[in-house]
Design an enzyme around this catalytic site. Structure first.
Site, PDB file in Angstrom:
ATOM      1  N   CYS A  81     -12.377 -22.364 -16.522  1.00 36.73           N
ATOM      2  CA  CYS A  81     -12.093 -23.002 -15.228  1.00 36.73           C
ATOM      3  C   CYS A  81     -13.367 -23.198 -14.431  1.00 36.73           C
ATOM      4  CB  CYS A  81     -11.099 -22.192 -14.405  1.00 36.73           C
ATOM      5  SG  CYS A  81      -9.450 -22.290 -15.038  1.00 36.73           S
ATOM      6  N   ASN A  82     -14.442 -23.507 -15.080  1.00 36.88           N
ATOM      7  CA  ASN A  82     -15.692 -23.749 -14.361  1.00 36.88           C
ATOM      8  C   ASN A  82     -16.455 -24.855 -15.089  1.00 36.88           C
ATOM      9  OD1 ASN A  82     -18.213 -23.698 -13.132  1.00 36.88           O
ATOM     10  ND2 ASN A  82     -18.171 -21.485 -12.817  1.00 36.88           N
TER      11      ASN A  82
END
Ligand SMILES: Cc1ncc(COP(=O)(O)O)c(C=O)c1O
Length: 820
Positions: free
Chosen positions: A411-412
């Site tokens: 999620c980055n």
């Protein structure tokens, strides 16, 4: 913590090496014991009620608020805690409440000329570091929808803008004046690389050090995303000037999940706007008129509805655990940093025989400064030629060793882009080529689309790091990527269909040599091949004319003369293939991945008696009618590999039987044939009829005996029959084929049935399970990844083309004709 105490406090770790503390850290047994004893010895009522039990809840929650603030070195004098569902909930609340003011654009070109360049930038700015979690980047959409300007800056850009010698807003002239409120968001610690970003950025931003770069004055507020930082590092809010600090409690002590907070400075909170009000948020309101009076305390106004009061009470026990069991956050920080440094140093020294490095790291430090680096290591593995080993393959190998870690982008995407050198165009092109967050497409055009991340927690031991390092040494030093032209390529990329050397047109001269079905998902096969129905371990049960069975001793070859074993084709695959599944107490389907013993459960279909018979060594067989029908009330929706299926419970007797065999509470479910399974890829089933049974991916799986024999060469100690069993195919074909020739086929005919090849079958650690004994061996999956390269595929997945097929069954000895 010594290993003995670790086992007592974290019995859930007895079989595993847990290296995903950044995903979630784990709760201790004593923490949960104390929490449950607290709940059963105190009566906690709804805090919005007015009675003793609710007062106790209100007072306890107040205590917890003070305790949390004390933990972060501050108090209710300067800060306020708003409980949310987690960091994401806190960030969303901030994005939706922030007073974004729209960029004022000059109304005409003349006016624009008169007013100068800066005037177009007079609205709010949302400035965020590129290395931020998705939940921060999502704020951008709220800001932009409200007319604010969003600016994403790299760590280097921010570092130079916020360096001590950069100039402040007071010193730079010519910028447009603005009363707008701006927000700068950055993480205390990257959840990708573990890099710790300076707390002093907060003060410098508030002093206007970003103004020159962004071309605008204004009032700066800072959101410090502490979700990753506070799991293993202290945060002192008495010196950090961040206005808004989101966090999630499960990242600190594992339980409760679903609870986080926005810790906000009291002098910043009044800027947040809010329209909605829920129960407990107002002092008075009218149901018929637009009249309401918000509650005075910030948290009362911002926490709509009944707070998750039992979860909040659990925070107290979490904080106690950090103090008593883990020795406080400073010890946690030092211990986890030491483990990360030890692991990093050892990984760094790993070399292939040609002296090339095994690991490519994604970090900004060399793990020497605890103030700059957290206990996270992010990397990809390289083979001796410098080619990447895909993270999906890495993850599956790690699973063989019961090592729990995270792969992908975490999620980055911003950090992923920075470290892996992925351009915006590549991100979009990868999406268009079918890659989405969380999938297994790990290498695209030779470049990784994500990485591997390991992270330590206070309960991690040096022994965990050592298991991981040994796993790395055993599997990746001198790792060979198989460079065969026929190696696994995604179906969509496969070019040629027929083998160029094939002389006799489309007939392969290969034949169907085994037909197998698996009536109960993930249990033993029922085999339909020359005379033999299935292995029974002690005896071999034989099939004559589909129904008559005899035991091994009675077999004579004459018995089978003229018998051609065949099996009917159903609407979803082989008739009765994967029509039943075993579900856990929690209703989740079980597979051999978690319960290898399932392969010792042997289902057989007897068409004449209309019975499914389930046997297992040491148990009396149990029988169920094949045509068992659901009653409306017993239908349940279940997920099978992310698809929705409808099933019904087959009753207590068989469930008790299975519970005894597997040693855990479970139930048998049957698929409701009248319910169309919604496929992951085609959300709407066109004909409205279920086309898939409870299979994982597609209707049929075909493997070649030639490919299996070829693979067997790398597996001393195995035999062909049991190796084939591990691949759990529906069709086994044999004949004069090249190993893995089937990988290039797109369409084939078996008898009067035409099948489309939908993909290569991607394997997982389930092939480690010996189907005869339920014992697990690591070599099969390991060798398959060596043999097959990036994707450990074996066999091809088929879908029957209804319109082009006329047959209603398949029989052993049928020839395989490759059509495309
Ligand atoms: C840095 C960071 N921010 C925000 C989040 C979102 O946290 P949650 O999913 O608990 O809301 C995470 C989760 O991993 C994170 O690591």
């Amino acid at each position: 913590m010594d290993p003995k105490q670790r086992l007592q406090e974290f019995p859930q770790l007895s079989d595993y090496v847990y290296l995903d503390n950044t995903g979630t850290t784990l709760f201790a047994k004593s923490q949960i014991d104390k929490f449950t004893s607290d709940l059963t010895s105190n009566l906690y009522g709804n805090p919005h009620t007015r009675c003793q039990s609710s007062e106790l809840t209100t007072d306890t929650i107040d205590q917890v608020r003070s305790r949390i603030l004390r933990y972060f070195h501050t108090s209710q004098d300067s800060h306020c805690i708003i409980f949310t569902s987690g960091s994401t909930g806190a960030l969303k609340l901030l994005a939706e409440g922030f007073p974004w003011s729209p960029t004022k654009e000059a109304s005409s070109p003349d006016e624009k000329n008169d007013r100068g360049v800066g005037d177009d930038q007079a609205g709010s700015i949302f400035c965020y570091l590129q290395d931020n979690h998705t939940s921060v980047v999502g704020m951008r959409e709220v800001a932009t929808a409200n007319g604010a300007r969003s600016v994403c800056l790299s760590p280097n850009q921010i570092s130079s803008a916020l360096s001590p010698d950069s100039i402040t807003n007071h010193e730079c002239n010519g910028l447009s004046d603005s009363n707008a409120d701006h927000l700068f968001a950055y993480p205390g610690q990257s959840n990708f690389s573990g890099c710790k970003y300076p707390a002093k950025w907060t003060a410098m931003c508030k002093n206007g050090h970003l103004d020159k770069l962004l071309g605008c004055h204004g009032n700066w507020y800072v959101a410090l995303d502490a979700a990753s930082l506070v799991s293993t590092s202290p945060l002192d809010l008495s010196i950090c000037e961040a206005d808004f600090v989101p966090l999630s409690f499960y990242k600190m002590f594992g339980f409760p999940t679903g609870l986080g907070a926005l810790i906000a400075r009291k002098d910043a909170l009044p800027i947040l706007q809010k329209r909605y009000f829920g129960g407990g948020a107002v002092m008075a309101y009218s149901a018929t008129q637009p009249f309401f009076v918000p509650r005075k305390l910030f948290h009362e106004w911002f926490e709509d509805g009944t707070p998750p009061f039992l979860d909040i009470i659990a925070v107290r026990h979490g904080l106690d655990t950090l103090e008593c069991l883990a020795g406080g956050i400073s010890s946690i920080s030092e211990h986890t940093f030491y483990l990360a440094k030890y692991t990093f140093d050892n990984l760094k020294s790993l070399r292939h025989s040609n002296r090339k490095e095994v690991v490519e790291f994604y970090c900004k430090t060399d793990y020497t400064d605890i103030n700059k680096q957290g206990p996270i290591i992010c990397f990809n593995v390289l083979n001796p030629n410098g080619e990447y080993v895909g993270y999906a393959q890495f993850q599956k190998l790690a699973a063989l060793y019961k090592i729990q870690l995270r792969t992908g982008c975490f999620c980055n995407i911003g950090a992923c882009q920075l470290f892996l050198g992925l351009t915006d165009e590549e991100i979009q092109a990868n999406y268009e080529a079918g890659h989405v967050c969380g999938d297994d497409i790990d290498i695209i055009n030779g470049k990784p689309s994500g990485a591997v991340r390991i992270s330590f927690g206070y309960m991690s031991l040096k022994a965990d790091a050592d298991v991981f390092l040994n796993f790395m040494r055993d599997n990746f030093v001198d790792f060979k990527l198989y460079n065969d032209k026929r190696k696994s390529t995604p179906h969509t990329e496969r070019g040629c269909s027929l083998d160029e050397n094939q002389t006799d047109g489309r007939l392969t001269r290969a034949k169907l040599s085994q037909i197998c079905l698996y009536p109960i998902k993930s249990c033993a096969a029922m085999k339909v091949y020359i005379g033999i129905q299935r292995f029974d371990r002690d005896k071999v049960t034989l099939l004559v004319h589909k129904t008559q069975t005899v035991s091994f001793g009675e077999v004579s070859p004459q018995l089978f003369s003229g018998t051609v074993p065949n099996w009917e084709i159903g609407p979803q695959g082989l008739m009765y293939d994967r029509q039943w599944m075993i579900v856990s107490e929690a209703g989740v389907f079980l597979s051999q991945k978690r319960v290898p013993r399932m392969c010792l459960i042997e289902p057989t279909i007897d068409l004449e008696t209309g019975l499914l018979t389930i046997s297992s060594k040491g148990m009396n067989p149990i029988h169920l009618p094949l045509d068992m029908e659901p009653n409306e009330s017993s239908l349940e929706i279940k997920n099978v590999c992310a698809d929705r299926c409808q099933t019904f419970d087959c009753g207590d007797a068989v469930s008790d039987w299975l519970t005894e065999v597997l040693g855990q509470n479970c139930r048998l479910h049957k698929q409701n044939a009248n319910y169309a399974r919604r496929r992951r890829t085609e959300r709407i089933d066109v004909s409205g009829v279920s086309k898939l049974s409870l299979v994982n991916v597609d209707q049929y799986l075909l493997i070649s005996a030639t490919s299996t024999a070829d693979f067997l060469q790398s597996l001393p100690g195995h035999d062909l029959e049991t190796l084939m069993d591990r691949f759990r195919a529906n069709f086994v074909i044999s004949g004069p084929l090249e190993p893995f020739q089937e990988d290039g086929w797109r369409k084939l005919r078996i008898g009067s049935n035409v099948f489309e090849v939908t993909d290569l079958c991607m394997r997982c650690r389930m092939i480690s399970v010996d189907q005869m004994t339920a014992g697990e061996t690591r070599d099969t999956y390991k060798q398959l990844t060596n043999r097959r390269g990036r994707k450990a595929t074996f066999g091809i997945l088929l879908r029957r083309l209804e319109g082009e097929s006329t047959g209603s069954d398949v029989s052993v000895e049928m020839e395989i004709e490759v059509l495309e």
